[in-house]
Design a protein around this motif. Structure first.
Motif, short mmCIF file in Angstrom:
data_model
loop_
_atom_site.label_atom_id
_atom_site.label_comp_id
_atom_site.label_asym_id
_atom_site.label_seq_id
_atom_site.Cartn_x
_atom_site.Cartn_y
_atom_site.Cartn_z
N LEU A 1 0.86 -1.18 0.00
CA LEU A 1 0.00 0.00 0.00
C LEU A 1 0.89 1.23 0.00
O LEU A 1 1.51 1.58 1.02
CB LEU A 1 -0.93 0.00 1.23
N TRP A 2 0.99 1.85 -1.16
CA TRP A 2 1.81 3.05 -1.31
C TRP A 2 0.96 4.29 -1.06
O TRP A 2 -0.27 4.28 -1.21
CB TRP A 2 2.39 3.12 -2.72
N ALA A 3 1.63 5.37 -0.71
CA ALA A 3 0.95 6.65 -0.60
C ALA A 3 0.57 7.14 -1.99
O ALA A 3 1.24 6.81 -2.98
CB ALA A 3 1.85 7.68 0.09
N ASN A 4 -0.52 7.89 -2.07
CA ASN A 4 -0.95 8.44 -3.36
C ASN A 4 -0.58 9.91 -3.42
O ASN A 4 -0.92 10.68 -2.52
CB ASN A 4 -2.47 8.27 -3.52
N GLY A 5 0.12 10.31 -4.47
CA GLY A 5 0.62 11.68 -4.57
C GLY A 5 -0.31 12.65 -5.25
O GLY A 5 0.00 13.84 -5.33
N ALA A 6 -1.46 12.18 -5.75
CA ALA A 6 -2.41 13.10 -6.38
C ALA A 6 -3.05 13.98 -5.32
O ALA A 6 -3.29 13.54 -4.19
CB ALA A 6 -3.48 12.33 -7.14
N ALA A 7 -3.34 15.22 -5.67
CA ALA A 7 -3.90 16.16 -4.71
C ALA A 7 -5.29 15.75 -4.25
O ALA A 7 -5.73 16.17 -3.18
CB ALA A 7 -3.93 17.57 -5.30
N SER A 8 -5.97 14.97 -5.03
CA SER A 8 -7.28 14.46 -4.64
C SER A 8 -7.52 13.14 -5.35
O SER A 8 -7.19 12.99 -6.53
CB SER A 8 -8.39 15.46 -5.00
N GLN A 9 -8.06 12.19 -4.62
CA GLN A 9 -8.37 10.90 -5.22
C GLN A 9 -9.57 11.00 -6.15
O GLN A 9 -9.63 10.36 -7.19
CB GLN A 9 -8.66 9.88 -4.11
N ILE A 10 -10.51 11.83 -5.75
CA ILE A 10 -11.71 12.08 -6.54
C ILE A 10 -11.98 13.58 -6.50
O ILE A 10 -12.06 14.16 -5.42
CB ILE A 10 -12.93 11.32 -5.98
N ALA A 11 -12.12 14.20 -7.65
CA ALA A 11 -12.42 15.63 -7.71
C ALA A 11 -13.43 15.89 -8.82
O ALA A 11 -13.37 15.27 -9.89
CB ALA A 11 -11.15 16.44 -7.97
#
Length: 641
Positions: A339-349
């Protein structure tokens, strides 16, 4: 700023080890041994640069690997073969695990006053077909691609223009290229390190056969006919796409070469015999001989990963897949689920399209009260619990908590569900008339039916929208979800035919003060809230339309101010002001962030980090983790599998 640039220059201008003198003894690849013995391929010492990039695996906490094996991964579209350019991540300069920049394809970069960049090539570096890689390949791009009106009608790319002044490119010798501007261009090197960079070089020896300036006219006419295109320029562009990676004949500098037929659902990439990286024992990278990409339906990726049909997979997997993946792992699957960290500013936008063609809806969406009401009408806690077991971060789209620019107020602005406040905002807009069914009416009397288009690729998006639909109904708004093919969706957005869309947030949710904030301003059509403003900037006014909302204009001015200061504190202040504008304006309505990204890794695959960040930019997904250094414990088992 000057001290920073001098430090950067010193960092980038390190002296690489020489493998041909006092460096490690080079070892021949068993994969290419037969070709070498048959005289069809030079020995390894004649294939790599005289100054290769020598990787110190021990210093990185990694183990030395063995060459061999076939790595299996899945993609959901044929176009996704370009992920090999992302994952392979051979760049002129590239990000290191700590997100600093260092030379990669280049031997060194000298930076003067932040405006003059002298690129030093590696002597003896060759394209994948064995032809020399020299400054002539940069010259070909500059003179015969970027500045050829038939191939590039819009003229040189916008990154070459700073303050409306075109940069200069010179070629002092075959191993030196100089890019120079009259004022500092702080975006240049980070641009070269992107997941999808501007390829400022081309294999001149290959592409010149399709260029009217160099090709035999009669032969070129026949090639145009055979390709069924309208012109030589169209043929040239069809054969030339370093990022799409869909032309096996186009030489590359990436670690693997595309050898596949376009119509095949199984894509094979074999090791580049001329790749420029080696380990400190003299073993040429990549360790893995072959990458096999299989095209399957997006909904099958998790099931196939569970069945053990992949060796490395993250694309096409989402957090809801963790349960089935962990179950397969517990049931004896020969893989582990990281389980890696997600670098996107939002998972859902959610992106209301401020350039939507419908003038009535456009004016409604441009009213900040409407966008704030939509955000206040989202039950983020329920979505988090339903989709992510409460492990995601609830809030709007902003810099993530790991970023030095994180601000709690920005993340939680207008993001705590408050239906009474949301209804009051809509009433204040004058949207008080309702249909018999209770839907609010637009100013022209139509019922307020808000259509959000999706790429139809992520179940979590659709599940989140289903939950949002219930709470928005209490605002008198009917949410209509419309799944489309990804390419169709993008084209509709760019043309202003999409009312709203749902996607990830900014690719880079981990910015620092020295990160260019241009993606926060209307500089790119890829930000789905203002596609036409982005087109206007990208085409220097030849397409789209200029921003005509004051907050968007302010973002443009601030981004410009960032480009024209060398004071780190001023740059940090600019970032904070731009993030605050986004939080207040809700141009994109973030729902959740930092949901863990599942990564399936074969138990036999080594050097894959247990903890990583899954981000497109910066980082190029697996690219920053240098997939060419991954290897199989027993590659012979992998080959026979």
């Amino acid at each position: 700023m000057r001290k920073f640039l001098l430090a950067l220059a010193a960092t980038l201008a390190f002296a690489p080890l020489a493998a041909h003198s006092d460096g490690p003894v080079l070892q021949e690849s068993s994969f290419w041994a037969q070709e070498v013995n048959a005289g069809n391929l030079p020995h390894v010492q004649d294939r790599i640069p005289s100054e290769p990039l020598v990787v110190d695996l021990e210093a990185k906490g990694r183990s030395f690997g063995r060459q061999g094996g076939t790595l299996r991964t899945l993609i959901s579209r044929t176009k996704d073969v370009r992920q090999m350019v992302v994952y392979g991540y051979a760049r002129l300069v590239g990000y290191q695990p700590d997100y600093t920049l260092a030379p990669d394809i280049l031997a060194a970069v000298d930076v003067e006053e932040g405006r003059k960049f002298t690129l030093h090539l590696r002597p003896g570096h060759r394209w994948s077909d064995g032809m020399p890689f020299t400054s002539a390949d940069f010259r070909y791009w500059w003179e015969n691609v970027a500045n050829d009106p038939d191939i590039t009608p819009s003229g040189p790319p916008d990154f070459m223009i700073v303050d409306n002044r075109l940069g200069k490119v010179t070629f002092p010798d075959e191993h030196t290229v100089v890019f120079e501007w009259q004022i500092p261009n702080p975006n240049f090197l980070p641009l070269l390190a992107q997941a999808s960079p501007p390829f400022i070089y081309r294999p001149a020896h290959y592409l010149s056969q399709f260029h009217k300036k160099f090709a035999d006219p009669d032969a070129l006419v026949e090639k145009v006919k055979a390709a069924r295109v309208k012109s030589w320029a169209a043929l040239h562009n069809k054969r030339d796409d370093m990022y799409k990676f869909d032309n096996p004949a186009l030489p590359t500098l990436q670690p693997w070469i595309n050898t596949s037929d376009k119509d095949s659902s199984r894509k094979l990439f074999v090791r580049n015999p001329y790749f420029h990286r080696i380990d400190s024992r003299g073993v040429q990278l990549p360790y893995i001989d072959v990458v096999q990409m299989t095209v399957v339906g997006g909904g099958l990726i998790a099931a196939k990963a569970n069945a053990g049909e992949v060796d490395l997979q993250a694309r096409g997997l989402d957090f809801p897949d963790v349960a089935i993946l962990k179950k397969g792992e517990a049931d004896g699957g020969k893989y582990r689920t990281l389980l890696w960290a997600n670098g996107a500013a939002s998972q859902i936008a959610i992106y209301p399209n401020l350039n939507f063609a419908d003038p009535v809806w456009r004016e409604v969406m441009r009213d900040v009260r409407f966008r704030r009401a939509l955000s206040l009408g989202i039950d983020r806690r329920m979505i988090n619990r339903a989709l992510y077991f409460g492990l995601a971060s609830e809030g709007g789209m902003s810099a993530l908590s790991q970023s030095a620019l994180y601000n709690d107020d920005n993340t939680h602005a207008w993001s705590m569900m408050n239906l009474a406040h949301a209804n009051a905002l809509l009433d204040d807009m004058g949207l008080t008339d309702r249909t018999p069914a209770g839907l609010r009416k637009l100013p022209d009397g139509r019922p307020m039916e808000f259509v959000i288009e999706t790429a139809g690729e992520r179940s979590e998006e659709e599940n989140a929208l289903a939950i949002i639909a219930d709470t928005w109904r209490d605002l008198g708004i009917r949410l209509i979800m419309r799944p489309l093919d990804r390419d169709i969706l993008r084209n509709r957005i760019y043309a202003g035919r999409t009312m709203a869309s749902v996607w990830f947030g900014w690719d880079n949710g981990l910015p620092g003060p020295s990160t260019s904030p241009s993606y926060l301003a209307p500089t790119n059509q890829e930000f789905f809230a203002w596609p036409m403003w982005g087109q206007y900037y990208q085409t220097v006014g030849q397409a789209g339309s200029p921003p005509d909302m004051q907050p968007a204009k302010r973002l443009m001015l601030l981004a410009n101010d960032w480009n024209h200061t060398d004071d780190p504190q001023v740059r940090e202040d600019i970032w904070k002001r731009m993030l605050a504008i986004h939080a207040e304006q809700q141009f994109a309505i973030g729902v959740l962030a930092e949901a863990p990204q599942p990564v399936v890794v074969s138990n036999d695959l080594m050097n894959v980090p247990e903890h990583g960040i899954w981000a497109f930019d910066p980082g190029a997904h697996f690219g920053i983790h240098r997939i060419d250094e991954f290897y199989f414990q027993d590659p012979h088992v992998q080959v026979s599998r």
